[in-house]
Design a protein around this motif. Structure first.
Motif, PDB file in Angstrom:
ATOM      1  N   PHE A 302      16.377   4.895  24.983  1.00 47.09           N
ATOM      2  CA  PHE A 302      15.915   3.875  25.942  1.00 47.09           C
ATOM      3  C   PHE A 302      16.609   2.536  25.671  1.00 47.09           C
ATOM      4  O   PHE A 302      17.190   1.919  26.565  1.00 47.09           O
ATOM      5  N   TYR A 303      16.558   2.092  24.402  1.00 47.92           N
ATOM      6  CA  TYR A 303      17.164   0.787  24.089  1.00 47.92           C
ATOM      7  C   TYR A 303      18.685   0.839  24.233  1.00 47.92           C
ATOM      8  O   TYR A 303      19.305  -0.105  24.733  1.00 47.92           O
ATOM      9  N   ALA A 304      19.268   1.956  23.810  1.00 45.55           N
ATOM     10  CA  ALA A 304      20.724   2.080  23.928  1.00 45.55           C
ATOM     11  C   ALA A 304      21.140   2.000  25.396  1.00 45.55           C
ATOM     12  O   ALA A 304      22.128   1.344  25.741  1.00 45.55           O
ATOM     13  N   ALA A 305      20.364   2.641  26.260  1.00 46.69           N
ATOM     14  CA  ALA A 305      20.715   2.644  27.693  1.00 46.69           C
ATOM     15  C   ALA A 305      20.681   1.220  28.255  1.00 46.69           C
ATOM     16  O   ALA A 305      21.578   0.804  29.011  1.00 46.69           O
ATOM     17  N   GLU A 306      19.673   0.449  27.882  1.00 46.84           N
ATOM     18  CA  GLU A 306      19.604  -0.924  28.406  1.00 46.84           C
ATOM     19  C   GLU A 306      20.765  -1.760  27.866  1.00 46.84           C
ATOM     20  O   GLU A 306      21.309  -2.619  28.574  1.00 46.84           O
ATOM     21  N   ILE A 307      21.144  -1.489  26.643  1.00 43.05           N
ATOM     22  CA  ILE A 307      22.276  -2.236  26.074  1.00 43.05           C
ATOM     23  C   ILE A 307      23.581  -1.833  26.763  1.00 43.05           C
ATOM     24  O   ILE A 307      24.412  -2.691  27.075  1.00 43.05           O
ATOM     25  N   VAL A 308      23.749  -0.534  27.005  1.00 39.15           N
ATOM     26  CA  VAL A 308      24.958  -0.079  27.705  1.00 39.15           C
ATOM     27  C   VAL A 308      25.048  -0.761  29.067  1.00 39.15           C
ATOM     28  O   VAL A 308      26.105  -1.259  29.473  1.00 39.15           O
ATOM     29  N   ALA A 380      29.955  -1.531  17.776  1.00 41.83           N
ATOM     30  CA  ALA A 380      28.651  -2.043  17.335  1.00 41.83           C
ATOM     31  C   ALA A 380      27.516  -1.216  17.948  1.00 41.83           C
ATOM     32  O   ALA A 380      26.471  -1.022  17.320  1.00 41.83           O
ATOM     33  N   LEU A 381      27.728  -0.713  19.164  1.00 39.44           N
ATOM     34  CA  LEU A 381      26.699   0.144  19.763  1.00 39.44           C
ATOM     35  C   LEU A 381      26.516   1.407  18.924  1.00 39.44           C
ATOM     36  O   LEU A 381      25.381   1.861  18.707  1.00 39.44           O
ATOM     37  N   GLY A 382      27.624   1.964  18.446  1.00 36.23           N
ATOM     38  CA  GLY A 382      27.535   3.144  17.579  1.00 36.23           C
ATOM     39  C   GLY A 382      26.740   2.837  16.314  1.00 36.23           C
ATOM     40  O   GLY A 382      25.895   3.621  15.884  1.00 36.23           O
ATOM     41  N   VAL A 383      26.993   1.667  15.734  1.00 36.51           N
ATOM     42  CA  VAL A 383      26.260   1.268  14.530  1.00 36.51           C
ATOM     43  C   VAL A 383      24.776   1.109  14.860  1.00 36.51           C
ATOM     44  O   VAL A 383      23.897   1.566  14.126  1.00 36.51           O
ATOM     45  N   ASP A 424      26.881  13.069  18.211  1.00 36.97           N
ATOM     46  CA  ASP A 424      28.181  13.218  18.875  1.00 36.97           C
ATOM     47  C   ASP A 424      28.599  11.883  19.524  1.00 36.97           C
ATOM     48  O   ASP A 424      29.750  11.464  19.421  1.00 36.97           O
ATOM     49  N   LEU A 425      27.635  11.220  20.155  1.00 36.92           N
ATOM     50  CA  LEU A 425      27.957   9.928  20.778  1.00 36.92           C
ATOM     51  C   LEU A 425      28.354   8.909  19.709  1.00 36.92           C
ATOM     52  O   LEU A 425      29.358   8.194  19.851  1.00 36.92           O
ATOM     53  N   ILE A 426      27.575   8.853  18.642  1.00 35.37           N
ATOM     54  CA  ILE A 426      27.885   7.879  17.576  1.00 35.37           C
ATOM     55  C   ILE A 426      29.293   8.124  17.043  1.00 35.37           C
ATOM     56  O   ILE A 426      30.079   7.193  16.861  1.00 35.37           O
ATOM     57  N   LYS A 427      29.613   9.399  16.821  1.00 42.28           N
ATOM     58  CA  LYS A 427      30.951   9.719  16.303  1.00 42.28           C
ATOM     59  C   LYS A 427      32.043   9.245  17.249  1.00 42.28           C
ATOM     60  O   LYS A 427      33.102   8.797  16.822  1.00 42.28           O
ATOM     61  N   LYS A 428      31.753   9.355  18.532  1.00 36.48           N
ATOM     62  CA  LYS A 428      32.775   8.948  19.505  1.00 36.48           C
ATOM     63  C   LYS A 428      32.872   7.430  19.657  1.00 36.48           C
ATOM     64  O   LYS A 428      33.862   6.918  20.153  1.00 36.48           O
ATOM     65  N   LEU A 429      31.797   6.751  19.250  1.00 32.59           N
ATOM     66  CA  LEU A 429      31.840   5.278  19.283  1.00 32.59           C
ATOM     67  C   LEU A 429      32.433   4.727  17.985  1.00 32.59           C
ATOM     68  O   LEU A 429      33.151   3.722  17.997  1.00 32.59           O
ATOM     69  N   LEU A 430      32.127   5.380  16.872  1.00 28.32           N
ATOM     70  CA  LEU A 430      32.619   4.891  15.578  1.00 28.32           C
ATOM     71  C   LEU A 430      33.973   5.517  15.238  1.00 28.32           C
ATOM     72  O   LEU A 430      34.168   6.088  14.172  1.00 28.32           O
ATOM     73  N   VAL A 431      34.880   5.393  16.165  1.00 31.96           N
ATOM     74  CA  VAL A 431      36.243   5.874  15.951  1.00 31.96           C
ATOM     75  C   VAL A 431      37.092   4.665  15.567  1.00 31.96           C
ATOM     76  O   VAL A 431      37.125   3.666  16.294  1.00 31.96           O
ATOM     77  N   ASN A 432      37.745   4.738  14.434  1.00 36.42           N
ATOM     78  CA  ASN A 432      38.527   3.587  13.968  1.00 36.42           C
ATOM     79  C   ASN A 432      39.638   3.185  14.946  1.00 36.42           C
ATOM     80  O   ASN A 432      39.883   2.002  15.140  1.00 36.42           O
ATOM     81  N   ASP A 433      40.267   4.167  15.519  1.00 41.84           N
ATOM     82  CA  ASP A 433      41.315   3.870  16.497  1.00 41.84           C
ATOM     83  C   ASP A 433      40.645   3.464  17.811  1.00 41.84           C
ATOM     84  O   ASP A 433      40.112   4.290  18.533  1.00 41.84           O
ATOM     85  N   ARG A 434      40.729   2.201  18.090  1.00 41.40           N
ATOM     86  CA  ARG A 434      39.976   1.710  19.261  1.00 41.40           C
ATOM     87  C   ARG A 434      40.507   2.289  20.572  1.00 41.40           C
ATOM     88  O   ARG A 434      39.804   2.304  21.574  1.00 41.40           O
ATOM     89  N   THR A 435      41.765   2.771  20.575  1.00 39.87           N
ATOM     90  CA  THR A 435      42.285   3.340  21.819  1.00 39.87           C
ATOM     91  C   THR A 435      41.622   4.683  22.113  1.00 39.87           C
ATOM     92  O   THR A 435      41.715   5.207  23.206  1.00 39.87           O
ATOM     93  N   LYS A 436      40.958   5.238  21.083  1.00 38.52           N
ATOM     94  CA  LYS A 436      40.270   6.533  21.275  1.00 38.52           C
ATOM     95  C   LYS A 436      38.768   6.365  21.219  1.00 38.52           C
ATOM     96  O   LYS A 436      38.026   7.342  21.143  1.00 38.52           O
TER      97      LYS A 436
END
Ligand SMILES: Nc1ncnc2c1ncn2[C@@H]1O[C@H](COP(=O)(O)OP(=O)(O)OP(=O)(O)O)[C@@H](O)[C@H]1O
Length: 509
Positions: A302-308, A380-383, A424-436
């Protein structure tokens, strides 16, 4: 609580009182300091010194009497009553008891988290369960080496300034300096109303920041409660934050979104800058999260959705927020969030280079001074999602330098029972390569919105606040301050009028 000193290459030093932001007792050997970096211009060097670094972690942040002492570990079982709105600067006393039940002993982790949800919860009153740490297995986030930056990507760090008399809805980012040096005065007009500082009765301090404090106020004209952020100009000058404060004000004037704080009016006198906001009486998400230990997947969603929804909006205006964390997410009376503190927000052209943020939430490209863009907010959203689900952030160490090393290593410890789709979402947000990194690819925020963790959401419903909030703050009236810590009203610093030359630095505020 400890004090950190942040110094940047340009000599900027920020001393900040910190209440340890980590969850209590976790990780047992790792708890300790946390700091906030202040943005400096063209700054690439960090020096952070934790002067007081305690082993235990407070569950609530207590600032009573402003004595810089360690925050208490005892939980308030009674709740403070609503403030006496007729009294100026009076500090509330704790009276009636209205604890929220919290016997979590026999429940699953999600049930434990859920128990503080779907109910009226006072941020500062209910007792809490301990965080149960399940065993972890190590997994690595796929991260690739980031591309090198192009020198011509450097962002112009100056954001738009506006004349005092405009209505704040202008989205043009051209500068309109007030060349005359004329003071904006404390009588200005907005939306047909003439505002004056005398219209606002200060009731109680609800927060303190680097340059001043935030107070609950009553607008004597409309009879509405509001929050007044008061910034001492001497401090703003001393910490070289003039442009950042102007950025904050200008960005706040530009934005309008259900999940961002609304700036009602701003002005200054010979000593202070003032910003008047809607008052968000539910307190900080931080407090609810620390009290609960962790949130269920549903609540976090819920909170993540409002932040997105809010980030998508801000990014569409080329604004990066740069300070996403539970402390800056306020809960409104209706249970929906309001993002506050736009002190680090920035209007982008491409990338920006300033080092700022809170160590646990800083993206790798910021540490590496590669220049950064909207991607830092998705990181930061991933964190944040991780911290909501687990109860502590994914990269943690007693010292900021250790945090940075962990961020760059790309290693994350995962709880065994974590929702695999959220993971899975967190992993896709916490990717060091920002282009990915999800959110920063060609489909932008849509990639995040289409992730399976959000599959049941209708994003228009999110925007229109149609989702049922998981937590309804225990609020008795619009001016209720019981969801905030108590702050001493005895330590208001004497107002120092700055000289005319310095005052001109704030002409366009
Ligand atoms: N509109 C509001 N309604 C209720 N409380 C608020 C509001 N705005 C701010 N606060 C409270 O005041 C605190 C400090 O506000 P804010 O973060 O904007 O100040 P700051 O000076 O920028 O702080 P920092 O130095 O930590 O960045 C917030 O954490 C929050 O608890």
């Amino acid at each position: 609580m400890y004090i950190s000193e942040t110094a940047c290459a340009d000599g900027l030093v920020k001393k900040t009182q910190h209440i340890n932001r980590m969850s209590k007792n976790f990780p047992p050997s790792k708890n300790g300091s946390s700091s906030k970096l202040i943005a400096g211009t063209e700054t690439h060097m960090i020096k952070l010194t934790a002067l007081h670094n305690k082993k235990q972690i407070p569950t609530t942040r207590t600032s009573t009497n402003n004595t810089n002492t360690e925050a208490t570990f005892t939980f308030k079982l009674g709740r403070t009553t609503g403030s006496d709105v007729s009294g100026d600067l009076s500090v509330n006393s704790s009276e009636s008891s209205d604890p929220v039940e919290s016997d979590y002993s026999e429940k699953s982790e999600d049930e434990k988290a859920q128990q503080v949800e779907n109910t009226h919860v006072s941020a500062n009153s209910h007792s809490i369960s301990s965080v149960t740490t399940t065993s972890m297995n190590n997994e690595t986030v796929d991260g690739e080496k980031d591309e090198s930056h192009d020198a011509d990507d450097i962002t112009n760090t100056e954001d738009s300034d506006r004349s005092e008399q405009d209505d704040g809805n202008d989205t043009d980012d051209e500068e309109t300096d007030n060349e005359s040096g004329e003071s904006s005065s404390n009588l200005t007009e907005k939306g047909g109303r003439k505002y004056h500082l005398d219209h606002f009765q200060i009731i109680k301090t609800v927060g303190t920041g680097t340059f001043g404090r935030v107070c609950l106020c009553r607008d004597k004209v409309s009879n509405k409660y509001c929050a007044m952020k008061i910034l001492a100009m001497t401090e703003v000058i001393r910490l070289k934050q003039i442009e950042h404060v102007k950025n904050e004000r200008n960005i706040l004037r530009e934005i309008r979104h259900p999940f961002t704080i609304s700036l009602e009016w701003s002005t200054k006198d010979e000593s202070n800058l003032y910003m008047i906001f809607d008052y968000v009486c539910g307190g900080e998400l931080f407090t609810y999260l620390r009290n609960a230990g962790k949130f269920s997947s549903q609540t976090s969603n819920f909170y993540a959705a409002e932040i997105v929804s809010a980030l998508d909006y801000l990014h569409s205006l080329q604004i990066i927020y740069r300070d996403l964390k539970p402390e800056n997410l306020l809960i409104n009376r209706d249970g929906h969030i309001k993002i506050t503190d736009f002190g680090f927000a920035k209007k982008l052209r491409d990338r920006t280079w300033t080092l700022c943020g809170t160590p646990e939430y800083i993206a790798p490209e910021i540490i590496q001074s590669k220049g950064h863009n909207k991607a830092v907010d998705w990181w930061a959203l991933g964190v944040l999602i991780y911290e909501m689900l687990v109860g502590y952030p994914p990269f943690y160490d007693e010292q900021p330098f250790g945090i940075y090393e962990k961020i760059l290593s790309g290693k994350i410890e995962w709880e065994r029972h974590m929702d695999p789709i959220a993971k899975d979402l967190i992993k896709k947000l916490l990717v060091n390569d920002r282009t990915k990194r999800l959110g920063n690819m060609k489909n932008g925020a849509d990639d995040v919105k289409r992730h399976r963790w959000f599959k049941n959401l209708n994003w228009n419903d999110v925007y229109n606040k149609k989702l049922m909030p998981p937590i309804l703050p225990d609020v008795h009236h619009d001016g209720d301050t019981t969801n905030f810590d108590d702050y001493s009203e005895m330590d208001w610093k004497p107002t120092i009028a700055i000289d005319q030359k310095d005052l001109k630095l704030f002409n366009d505020f």
